[in-house]
Design a protein around this motif. Sequence first.
Motif, PDB file in Angstrom:
ATOM      1  N   ARG A  92       0.838  -1.213   0.000  1.00  0.00           N
ATOM      2  CA  ARG A  92       0.000   0.000   0.000  1.00  0.00           C
ATOM      3  C   ARG A  92       0.867   1.256   0.000  1.00  0.00           C
ATOM      4  N   TRP A  93       1.949   1.229   0.778  1.00  0.00           N
ATOM      5  CA  TRP A  93       2.871   2.378   0.766  1.00  0.00           C
ATOM      6  C   TRP A  93       3.473   2.544  -0.633  1.00  0.00           C
ATOM      7  N   TYR A  94       3.829   1.417  -1.248  1.00  0.00           N
ATOM      8  CA  TYR A  94       4.468   1.479  -2.564  1.00  0.00           C
ATOM      9  C   TYR A  94       3.530   2.104  -3.599  1.00  0.00           C
ATOM     10  N   TRP A  95       2.260   1.672  -3.586  1.00  0.00           N
ATOM     11  CA  TRP A  95       1.306   2.236  -4.537  1.00  0.00           C
ATOM     12  C   TRP A  95       1.025   3.707  -4.243  1.00  0.00           C
ATOM     13  N   ASP A  96       0.879   4.041  -2.983  1.00  0.00           N
ATOM     14  CA  ASP A  96       0.506   5.409  -2.630  1.00  0.00           C
ATOM     15  C   ASP A  96       1.657   6.397  -2.748  1.00  0.00           C
ATOM     16  N   THR A  97       2.880   5.941  -2.497  1.00  0.00           N
ATOM     17  CA  THR A  97       4.034   6.842  -2.456  1.00  0.00           C
ATOM     18  C   THR A  97       5.092   6.495  -3.500  1.00  0.00           C
ATOM     19  N   GLY A  98       5.446   5.221  -3.580  1.00  0.00           N
ATOM     20  CA  GLY A  98       6.525   4.816  -4.471  1.00  0.00           C
ATOM     21  C   GLY A  98       6.192   4.975  -5.945  1.00  0.00           C
ATOM     22  N   ILE A  99       4.995   4.545  -6.354  1.00  0.00           N
ATOM     23  CA  ILE A  99       4.622   4.634  -7.772  1.00  0.00           C
ATOM     24  C   ILE A  99       4.584   6.076  -8.265  1.00  0.00           C
ATOM     25  N   PRO A 100       3.920   7.004  -7.543  1.00  0.00           N
ATOM     26  CA  PRO A 100       3.968   8.404  -7.999  1.00  0.00           C
ATOM     27  C   PRO A 100       5.387   8.967  -8.082  1.00  0.00           C
ATOM     28  N   PHE A 101       6.247   8.569  -7.126  1.00  0.00           N
ATOM     29  CA  PHE A 101       7.644   9.017  -7.174  1.00  0.00           C
ATOM     30  C   PHE A 101       8.328   8.511  -8.431  1.00  0.00           C
ATOM     31  N   LEU A 102       8.136   7.213  -8.749  1.00  0.00           N
ATOM     32  CA  LEU A 102       8.728   6.659  -9.964  1.00  0.00           C
ATOM     33  C   LEU A 102       8.159   7.339 -11.205  1.00  0.00           C
ATOM     34  N   GLY A 103       6.871   7.668 -11.180  1.00  0.00           N
ATOM     35  CA  GLY A 103       6.273   8.385 -12.303  1.00  0.00           C
ATOM     36  C   GLY A 103       6.941   9.729 -12.536  1.00  0.00           C
ATOM     37  N   GLN A 104       7.282  10.395 -11.446  1.00  0.00           N
ATOM     38  CA  GLN A 104       7.974  11.674 -11.565  1.00  0.00           C
ATOM     39  C   GLN A 104       9.380  11.489 -12.131  1.00  0.00           C
ATOM     40  N   VAL A 105      10.077  10.453 -11.652  1.00  0.00           N
ATOM     41  CA  VAL A 105      11.454  10.221 -12.072  1.00  0.00           C
ATOM     42  C   VAL A 105      11.525   9.697 -13.507  1.00  0.00           C
ATOM     43  N   LEU A 106      10.651   8.722 -13.851  1.00  0.00           N
ATOM     44  CA  LEU A 106      10.735   8.051 -15.141  1.00  0.00           C
ATOM     45  C   LEU A 106      10.044   8.808 -16.265  1.00  0.00           C
ATOM     46  N   ALA A 107       8.955   9.516 -15.922  1.00  0.00           N
ATOM     47  CA  ALA A 107       8.160  10.155 -16.977  1.00  0.00           C
ATOM     48  C   ALA A 107       7.870  11.625 -16.714  1.00  0.00           C
ATOM     49  N   ASN A 108       8.437  12.165 -15.637  1.00  0.00           N
ATOM     50  CA  ASN A 108       8.195  13.559 -15.276  1.00  0.00           C
ATOM     51  C   ASN A 108       6.692  13.844 -15.176  1.00  0.00           C
ATOM     52  N   ASP A 109       5.956  12.911 -14.580  1.00  0.00           N
ATOM     53  CA  ASP A 109       4.499  13.004 -14.557  1.00  0.00           C
ATOM     54  C   ASP A 109       3.963  12.321 -13.295  1.00  0.00           C
ATOM     55  N   ARG A 110       4.066  12.985 -12.170  1.00  0.00           N
ATOM     56  CA  ARG A 110       3.602  12.410 -10.906  1.00  0.00           C
ATOM     57  C   ARG A 110       2.084  12.262 -10.872  1.00  0.00           C
ATOM     58  N   ALA A 111       1.372  13.255 -11.380  1.00  0.00           N
ATOM     59  CA  ALA A 111      -0.088  13.259 -11.261  1.00  0.00           C
ATOM     60  C   ALA A 111      -0.734  12.064 -11.965  1.00  0.00           C
ATOM     61  N   SER A 112      -0.261  11.745 -13.164  1.00  0.00           N
ATOM     62  CA  SER A 112      -0.844  10.622 -13.904  1.00  0.00           C
ATOM     63  C   SER A 112      -0.610   9.307 -13.177  1.00  0.00           C
ATOM     64  N   TYR A 113       0.557   9.165 -12.575  1.00  0.00           N
ATOM     65  CA  TYR A 113       0.845   7.926 -11.866  1.00  0.00           C
ATOM     66  C   TYR A 113       0.120   7.854 -10.532  1.00  0.00           C
ATOM     67  N   GLU A 114      -0.205   8.981  -9.961  1.00  0.00           N
ATOM     68  CA  GLU A 114      -1.077   8.978  -8.785  1.00  0.00           C
ATOM     69  C   GLU A 114      -2.458   8.452  -9.160  1.00  0.00           C
ATOM     70  N   ARG A 115      -2.958   8.852 -10.336  1.00  0.00           N
ATOM     71  CA  ARG A 115      -4.253   8.347 -10.790  1.00  0.00           C
ATOM     72  C   ARG A 115      -4.171   6.852 -11.094  1.00  0.00           C
ATOM     73  N   LEU A 116      -3.062   6.436 -11.700  1.00  0.00           N
ATOM     74  CA  LEU A 116      -2.865   5.012 -11.980  1.00  0.00           C
ATOM     75  C   LEU A 116      -2.871   4.207 -10.681  1.00  0.00           C
ATOM     76  N   ALA A 117      -2.119   4.672  -9.687  1.00  0.00           N
ATOM     77  CA  ALA A 117      -2.063   3.971  -8.401  1.00  0.00           C
ATOM     78  C   ALA A 117      -3.434   3.935  -7.742  1.00  0.00           C
ATOM     79  N   ARG A 118      -4.168   5.016  -7.840  1.00  0.00           N
ATOM     80  CA  ARG A 118      -5.501   5.070  -7.225  1.00  0.00           C
ATOM     81  C   ARG A 118      -6.448   4.081  -7.898  1.00  0.00           C
ATOM     82  N   SER A 119      -6.340   3.950  -9.220  1.00  0.00           N
ATOM     83  CA  SER A 119      -7.221   3.014  -9.934  1.00  0.00           C
ATOM     84  C   SER A 119      -6.938   1.572  -9.527  1.00  0.00           C
ATOM     85  N   VAL A 120      -5.680   1.262  -9.228  1.00  0.00           N
ATOM     86  CA  VAL A 120      -5.318  -0.080  -8.781  1.00  0.00           C
ATOM     87  C   VAL A 120      -5.782  -0.311  -7.343  1.00  0.00           C
ATOM     88  N   ARG A 121      -5.557   0.669  -6.489  1.00  0.00           N
ATOM     89  CA  ARG A 121      -5.898   0.521  -5.071  1.00  0.00           C
ATOM     90  C   ARG A 121      -7.404   0.431  -4.850  1.00  0.00           C
TER      91      ARG A 121
END
Length: 240
Positions: A168-197
Amino acid sequence: MGDVYCKVADRYDTVSDMISMSMNKRWKQRFIEQMRPMPGDKMLDVAGGTCEVARRYLQYQDTVNHDTTSSVHVVDFNDSMLQVGRHRMAQSSWMDNERVTFAQGNAEDLADVPDNSVDIYCISAGMHNLPHPEHALREAYRVVKPGGQFACLEYGHTDTPVIGQICRWYWDTGIPFLGQVLANDRASYERLARSVRTFPHQKRFAQAIRHAGFHLPGAGYELYQWGMMVAYIGSKPRTA
């Protein structure tokens, strides 16, 4: 969720591998092996744009079943993902022999796919993106032949307390962080993580699959890595 995939289509599988800590490819290979497709099977790969599952399916047919008559039709809502898949398959004998075909389409309304026309309906990491997964299940039941197979690989919920907290920590915090690092897009990966959770627990989703008419053996699903990913493999009754 379409904006996420448009932005990362050309490196979607690479990003998925990094997010899954390199487990993504192993999960998909295991999924195909559990499906045990038969020679000549016609598979519909929904939300399969990059052809990661389609490629493994055809490789299995070629090397395990020694079959050159099976085929896969890849459908994806996102044209950018389909373009990646077409490019990857462009030089393959599968494309030359028309064993892999492509179409843009909606999992919740497969209008161009006839009733009772495919041996296998497959969807991998696609259900959580849909507004109404129950509509996709209804369409899956419609297009699969009586006796045919339903195969879904989807993110799950880890019930083991400590591992579940980490996930749960990984989806809520880690995935958005990776989205920022890998794609410069934290917001989209926050939505992706939310859809999974927010996707239903595997017990509830197995019930939904059965409610759509499919038979699922046993508990109805198999956990990969404590439930980080879940495989649902069932069948449409032969008397349907």
